[in-house]
Design an enzyme around this catalytic site. Structure first.
Site, PDB file in Angstrom:
ATOM      1  N   CYS A   2       0.873  -1.232  -0.106  1.00 41.85           N
ATOM      2  CA  CYS A   2      -0.272  -0.116   0.314  1.00 41.85           C
ATOM      3  C   CYS A   2       0.777   1.593  -0.435  1.00 41.85           C
ATOM      4  O   CYS A   2       1.604   0.809   0.819  1.00 41.85           O
ATOM      5  CB  CYS A   2      -0.918  -0.068   1.636  1.00 41.85           C
ATOM      6  SG  CYS A   2      -2.061  -1.065   1.245  1.00 41.85           S
ATOM      7  N   ARG A  27       5.639  -0.011  -6.277  1.00 40.47           N
ATOM      8  CA  ARG A  27       5.424  -0.751  -4.289  1.00 40.47           C
ATOM      9  C   ARG A  27       4.418  -2.100  -5.309  1.00 40.47           C
ATOM     10  O   ARG A  27       4.579  -2.741  -4.156  1.00 40.47           O
ATOM     11  CB  ARG A  27       5.055   0.355  -3.684  1.00 40.47           C
ATOM     12  CG  ARG A  27       5.086   0.988  -3.370  1.00 40.47           C
ATOM     13  CD  ARG A  27       5.043   2.465  -2.680  1.00 40.47           C
ATOM     14  NE  ARG A  27       4.787   2.090  -1.049  1.00 40.47           N
ATOM     15  CZ  ARG A  27       5.435   1.762   0.196  1.00 40.47           C
ATOM     16  NH1 ARG A  27       6.494   2.208   0.214  1.00 40.47           N
ATOM     17  NH2 ARG A  27       4.948   1.195   1.134  1.00 40.47           N
ATOM     18  N   TRP A  73      -2.482  -3.407  -1.769  1.00 40.46           N
ATOM     19  CA  TRP A  73      -1.998  -4.016  -1.956  1.00 40.46           C
ATOM     20  C   TRP A  73      -2.870  -5.151  -0.905  1.00 40.46           C
ATOM     21  O   TRP A  73      -2.311  -5.068   0.015  1.00 40.46           O
ATOM     22  CB  TRP A  73      -0.598  -3.824  -2.017  1.00 40.46           C
ATOM     23  CG  TRP A  73       0.202  -5.568  -2.225  1.00 40.46           C
ATOM     24  CD1 TRP A  73       0.367  -6.153  -2.971  1.00 40.46           C
ATOM     25  CD2 TRP A  73       0.059  -6.895  -1.806  1.00 40.46           C
ATOM     26  NE1 TRP A  73       1.157  -6.924  -3.804  1.00 40.46           N
ATOM     27  CE2 TRP A  73       0.977  -7.527  -2.311  1.00 40.46           C
ATOM     28  CE3 TRP A  73       0.557  -7.467  -0.170  1.00 40.46           C
ATOM     29  CZ2 TRP A  73       1.691  -9.232  -1.707  1.00 40.46           C
ATOM     30  CZ3 TRP A  73       0.114  -7.843   0.228  1.00 40.46           C
ATOM     31  CH2 TRP A  73       1.385  -9.181  -0.407  1.00 40.46           C
ATOM     32  N   ASN A 100      -1.462   1.868   5.543  1.00 37.99           N
ATOM     33  CA  ASN A 100      -0.150   0.826   4.780  1.00 37.99           C
ATOM     34  C   ASN A 100      -0.224  -0.256   6.675  1.00 37.99           C
ATOM     35  O   ASN A 100      -0.038   0.277   6.934  1.00 37.99           O
ATOM     36  CB  ASN A 100       0.635   1.764   4.678  1.00 37.99           C
ATOM     37  CG  ASN A 100       1.676   0.509   3.764  1.00 37.99           C
ATOM     38  OD1 ASN A 100       1.454  -0.712   3.916  1.00 37.99           O
ATOM     39  ND2 ASN A 100       3.000   0.708   4.035  1.00 37.99           N
ATOM     40  N   GLY A 101      -0.803  -1.304   5.996  1.00 30.94           N
ATOM     41  CA  GLY A 101       0.564  -2.643   7.607  1.00 30.94           C
ATOM     42  C   GLY A 101      -1.142  -3.628   8.039  1.00 30.94           C
ATOM     43  O   GLY A 101      -1.975  -3.528   6.645  1.00 30.94           O
ATOM     44  N   GLU A 487      18.603 -17.088  -8.131  1.00 34.42           N
ATOM     45  CA  GLU A 487      18.034 -15.375  -8.540  1.00 34.42           C
ATOM     46  C   GLU A 487      17.451 -15.419  -9.913  1.00 34.42           C
ATOM     47  O   GLU A 487      16.999 -15.029 -10.221  1.00 34.42           O
ATOM     48  CB  GLU A 487      19.291 -14.727  -8.177  1.00 34.42           C
ATOM     49  CG  GLU A 487      19.403 -13.256  -8.930  1.00 34.42           C
ATOM     50  CD  GLU A 487      17.591 -12.401  -8.473  1.00 34.42           C
ATOM     51  OE1 GLU A 487      16.871 -12.982  -7.371  1.00 34.42           O
ATOM     52  OE2 GLU A 487      16.873 -11.475  -8.065  1.00 34.42           O
ATOM     53  N   LYS A 491      13.285 -14.057 -10.851  1.00 35.99           N
ATOM     54  CA  LYS A 491      13.818 -13.400 -11.914  1.00 35.99           C
ATOM     55  C   LYS A 491      12.020 -13.520 -12.624  1.00 35.99           C
ATOM     56  O   LYS A 491      11.473 -12.850 -13.176  1.00 35.99           O
ATOM     57  CB  LYS A 491      14.454 -12.829 -13.032  1.00 35.99           C
ATOM     58  CG  LYS A 491      15.824 -11.920 -11.739  1.00 35.99           C
ATOM     59  CD  LYS A 491      15.159 -11.095 -11.840  1.00 35.99           C
ATOM     60  CE  LYS A 491      14.355 -10.550 -10.225  1.00 35.99           C
ATOM     61  NZ  LYS A 491      15.237 -10.365  -9.340  1.00 35.99           N
ATOM     62  N   GLU A 494       8.847 -13.838 -11.143  1.00 37.97           N
ATOM     63  CA  GLU A 494       8.151 -12.317 -10.909  1.00 37.97           C
ATOM     64  C   GLU A 494       6.934 -12.381 -12.463  1.00 37.97           C
ATOM     65  O   GLU A 494       6.766 -11.718 -12.015  1.00 37.97           O
ATOM     66  CB  GLU A 494       9.170 -12.027 -10.276  1.00 37.97           C
ATOM     67  CG  GLU A 494       9.561 -12.390  -8.988  1.00 37.97           C
ATOM     68  CD  GLU A 494      10.956 -11.363  -8.803  1.00 37.97           C
ATOM     69  OE1 GLU A 494      10.730 -10.579  -7.583  1.00 37.97           O
ATOM     70  OE2 GLU A 494      12.180 -10.548  -9.313  1.00 37.97           O
ATOM     71  N   HIS A 510      19.170 -36.485  -7.365  1.00 40.40           N
ATOM     72  CA  HIS A 510      18.394 -36.683  -6.022  1.00 40.40           C
ATOM     73  C   HIS A 510      16.770 -36.348  -6.366  1.00 40.40           C
ATOM     74  O   HIS A 510      15.763 -36.199  -5.893  1.00 40.40           O
ATOM     75  CB  HIS A 510      18.552 -36.223  -5.334  1.00 40.40           C
ATOM     76  CG  HIS A 510      20.898 -36.676  -4.340  1.00 40.40           C
ATOM     77  ND1 HIS A 510      20.761 -38.164  -4.416  1.00 40.40           N
ATOM     78  CD2 HIS A 510      21.161 -35.787  -4.799  1.00 40.40           C
ATOM     79  CE1 HIS A 510      21.911 -37.984  -4.356  1.00 40.40           C
ATOM     80  NE2 HIS A 510      22.282 -36.216  -4.448  1.00 40.40           N
ATOM     81  N   LYS A 609       7.032  -4.151  -4.314  1.00 38.95           N
ATOM     82  CA  LYS A 609       8.670  -3.768  -4.305  1.00 38.95           C
ATOM     83  C   LYS A 609       8.759  -3.890  -3.050  1.00 38.95           C
ATOM     84  O   LYS A 609       9.544  -4.127  -2.380  1.00 38.95           O
ATOM     85  CB  LYS A 609       8.286  -2.371  -5.362  1.00 38.95           C
ATOM     86  CG  LYS A 609      10.027  -2.271  -5.497  1.00 38.95           C
ATOM     87  CD  LYS A 609      10.821  -3.284  -5.831  1.00 38.95           C
ATOM     88  CE  LYS A 609      12.042  -2.459  -6.300  1.00 38.95           C
ATOM     89  NZ  LYS A 609      13.023  -3.341  -6.465  1.00 38.95           N
TER      90      LYS A 609
HETATM   91  C1  G6P Z   1      10.182  -8.521  -2.743  1.00 38.95           C
HETATM   92  C2  G6P Z   1      11.030  -7.613  -3.808  1.00 38.95           C
HETATM   93  C3  G6P Z   1      11.240  -8.221  -4.143  1.00 38.95           C
HETATM   94  C4  G6P Z   1      11.916  -7.854  -3.131  1.00 38.95           C
HETATM   95  C5  G6P Z   1      12.124  -8.361  -1.610  1.00 38.95           C
HETATM   96  C6  G6P Z   1      13.285  -8.104  -0.560  1.00 38.95           C
HETATM   97  O1  G6P Z   1       9.427  -9.439  -2.506  1.00 38.95           O
HETATM   98  O2  G6P Z   1       9.395  -8.168  -4.516  1.00 38.95           O
HETATM   99  O3  G6P Z   1      12.386  -7.223  -5.358  1.00 38.95           O
HETATM  100  O4  G6P Z   1      13.903  -8.945  -3.229  1.00 38.95           O
HETATM  101  O5  G6P Z   1      10.689  -8.632  -1.706  1.00 38.95           O
HETATM  102  O6  G6P Z   1      12.698  -6.782  -0.813  1.00 38.95           O
HETATM  103  P1  G6P Z   1      13.929  -5.493  -0.091  1.00 38.95           P
HETATM  104  O7  G6P Z   1      13.746  -4.339   0.147  1.00 38.95           O
HETATM  105  O8  G6P Z   1      14.186  -5.435   1.218  1.00 38.95           O
HETATM  106  O9  G6P Z   1      15.353  -6.334  -0.606  1.00 38.95           O
END
Ligand code: G6P
Length: 614
Positions: A2, A27, A73, A100-101, A487, A491, A494, A510, A609
């Site tokens: 949010c 965000r 959100w 927010n929260g 990673e 990506k 996501e 395994h 985000k």
């Molecule tokens: C969210 C974002 C990711 C990020 C993660 C941790 O899931 O979409 O891209 O890696 O949070 O965020 P931070 O700001 O703590 O690195």
């Protein structure tokens, strides 16, 4: 997560609020809303994008000098108009609230308020706040006091902004954990979840502290702290934000993610500025007390989420190899509910792009409460909650990262973590001057190497075409490149929504080998390191079962393209820094596959985000 934007100004604030919301879009959100005061509340909400909200605000010519706006959100209740913020307290509401929260005790409060005859229209925890404040307002007759009394009953980590119909000149905000800052302008005062929403009107910002309750008027403000036992006014430092509107622009790129991928050579250069003319890295890079603290510690514990967690996994290899220090890396949301063994002389490192990730912040506080004495933040946002909670701090200086999928933040985190390994190695007598200057030399070369790797884009595009129809993709890596495989898979998931999984290549036999057939493409990271021979055997295991291999190698890796096996060569082998370079093609691959699949690359569905709730 949010986003909140609030304004009390001399002129109509509709466009300021909407521009602020559009800056917070990164965000992540699924609905948006606005309420303006103009002889009463005028509220509009939509499950569309901020652009859609903008359109209807203009069509209906909504105006007002005081207003609150929000991107939601969903946590409690589906994304829908009736759950979108601002929320009222019933039909003839006297107040409007954005939040927010999460309010953890909302069910108990909801039952109590329902028993008192109050009707709930939405499924949100936010409506509880609106009713509770209204309930208290009947008694206190003053919104500031009503909010102060209400927050004593609300459990959880949250920020709110409240507007009262009877007082169109004022907005009250409260900060308890999730980010909220004030912006002090020349023709009004503002508040928002982050600075990017407000630099359109001011650079003068106040970062609120936990428990800060503030009232904003057009030309003044007042802050008290509800947690310090006294309700007298508190002074908070006014910071001059260094953000510029240019930092937040997309330039000539199609997506922020694309821009951020291509910024990596220059942001690596930024971060390395401080070691440009030396052959050694100073502890001072991590703060004034770093030398003292670093000599006290004998272990490292890294806490992080998502991409930042993957950076931690790479760093573990570096800390072991370069500094000979034991390093544990923990997913923050798991660590915070464990019973860890106290190791007072452990350096607890919180890695976070935003510095606002609720789980990372909570895990760090938990580690400290458990007796871990020393803490360090590796963070991209100065003045974030994380940087204010640790003894030491290393800013990754990547500039604002807007694309939800983290790219440049990751590679700058890795650069900072390598510097940490070097500094610790030196201080603990485990790294010779010669080896230190070799690593520093390689780091200084990093921007050039990153540029070279980016040139592989045209080859990556060919792979993207072939892979874009896949249902599943497997990523393999070994040793220090296993986290890079993780990673790469993250990506892809996501932004392209293709199911992807990463395995340490030695684990193939395994279990995952059972999945291999012609429909399961396998992407392999195969640099010329000591595990190359092992990786080559793993390639054979896949080929023998009809699997199609896509191999990322450096110039020195002895892997050749053949039937069912395609190789892209990146650059010369970069030694310990190789994981940083192998990340780039995987970012590009995810980006180009998502482009072909026409997904919302910068704002992937369901993701946020800045994850400010648990
Ligand atoms: C969210 C974002 C990711 C990020 C993660 C941790 O899931 O979409 O891209 O890696 O949070 O965020 P931070 O700001 O703590 O690195």
């Amino acid at each position: 997560m949010c986003g909140i934007v609030v304004a009390v100004a001399k002129n109509n604030v509709a466009s300021v609020l909407l521009e602020g919301l559009s800056q917070l879009e990164y965000r992540g959100y699924d609905s948006a809303g606005i309420a303006l005061m103009n002889g009463g509340f005028h509220r509009l909400r939509t499950t569309g994008r901020v652009a859609e909200l903008n359109k209807i605000v203009n069509e209906r010519k909504l105006q007002g000098k005081t207003g609150i706006a929000h991107t939601r959100w969903a946590t409690h209740g589906e994304p829908s108009e009736h759950n979108a913020h601002p929320h009222f307290s019933g039909e003839a509401s006297r107040i409007a609230v954005v939040h927010n929260g999460i309010i953890e005790n909302y069910e108990t409060l909801r039952q109590r308020l329902q028993a008192a005859g109050l009707k709930f229209i939405s499924d949100t925890d936010t409506e509880v706040i609106a009713h509770l404040i209204t309930f208290n307002l009947e008694r206190t007759l003053d919104l500031f006091e009503a909010v102060r009394d209400s927050v004593t009953e609300l459990q959880g980590v949250y920020a709110i902004a409240v507007m009262e119909e009877a007082r169109s000149d004022r907005i009250v905000v409260f900060h308890n954990g999730t980010p909220l800052l004030l912006g002090l302008g020349t023709s009004g005062n503002y508040a928002a979840s982050d600075a990017s929403a407000l630099i359109q009107v001011t650079k003068r910002m106040i970062y609120l502290k936990e428990g800060d309750l503030a009232e904003l008027y057009c030309d003044s403000y007042r802050i008290v702290n509800c947690f310090n036992g006294s309700m007298s006014e508190v002074d908070r430092i006014v910071h001059e934000s260094k953000l510029t509107t240019e930092d937040l622009g997309i330039g000539s790129y199609a997506h922020f993610m694309q821009k951020e991928i291509f910024e990596q050579p220059s942001v690596a250069a930024n971060i390395l500025e401080e070691i440009f003319n030396t052959n050694s890295a100073s502890p001072q890079l991590f703060g004034d007390a770093a030398k003292h603290i670093f000599t006290q510690i004998d272990k490292v514990l890294i806490l992080a989420c998502g991409t930042s967690y993957h950076a931690g996994l790479v760093a573990r290899h570096w800390l072991e190899t370069v500094a000979k220090l034991t390093c544990n890396v923990e997913i923050a949301s798991e660590y915070r509910y464990r019973n860890p063994v106290i190791q007072a002389n452990t350096l607890v490192v919180g890695i976070s792009q935003s510095g606002e990730t609720a789980d990372t912040l909570a895990a760090l506080s938990y580690a400290k409460a458990f007796g871990h004495r020393y803490s360090l933040a590796i963070c991209n946002v100065a003045e974030s909650t994380l940087t204010r909670q640790t003894d030491l701090c290393f800013l990754t200086r990547a500039g604002p990262e807007i694309g939800v999928a983290s790219t440049k933040a990751f590679t700058t985190q890795l650069t900072g973590l390598m510097l940490l390994a070097v500094v610790l190695g030196k201080l603990h007598g485990k790294l010779s001057n010669e080896d230190e200057s070799k690593i520093i030399g390689a780091l200084r070369h990093l921007p050039v190497s990153l540029n070279r790797v980016l040139r592989a884009e045209s080859e990556i595009k060919v792979w993207a075409k072939k892979l874009s129809e896949s249902q599943h993709i497997l990523f393999l890596g070994r040793g220090i490149h296993y986290p890079i495989a993780m990673e790469g898979a993250l990506k892809l998931k996501e932004i392209s929504y293709i199911h992807a999984e990463a395995y340490a290549a030695g684990e193939l036999k395994h279990g995952p080998l059972a999945l291999i057939d012609k429909d399961m493409p396998v992407i392999v990271i195969a640099p010329n390191d000591e595990l190359l021979a092992k990786i080559k055997s793993n390639l054979q295991e896949v080929r023998a079962r009809g699997g199609k291999l896509y191999v990322l190698a450096d110039n020195d890796s002895s892997v050749e393209s053949s039937s069912g096996l395609e190789v892209i060569r990146l650059t010369e082998y970069a030694g310990l820094l190789s994981p940083i370079l192998h990340t780039i093609p995987l970012q590009l691959l995810a980006y180009h596959i998502a482009l072909i699949r026409n997904t919302d690359i910068d704002k992937p569905r369901n993701l946020a985000k800045s994850v400010t709730v648990e």
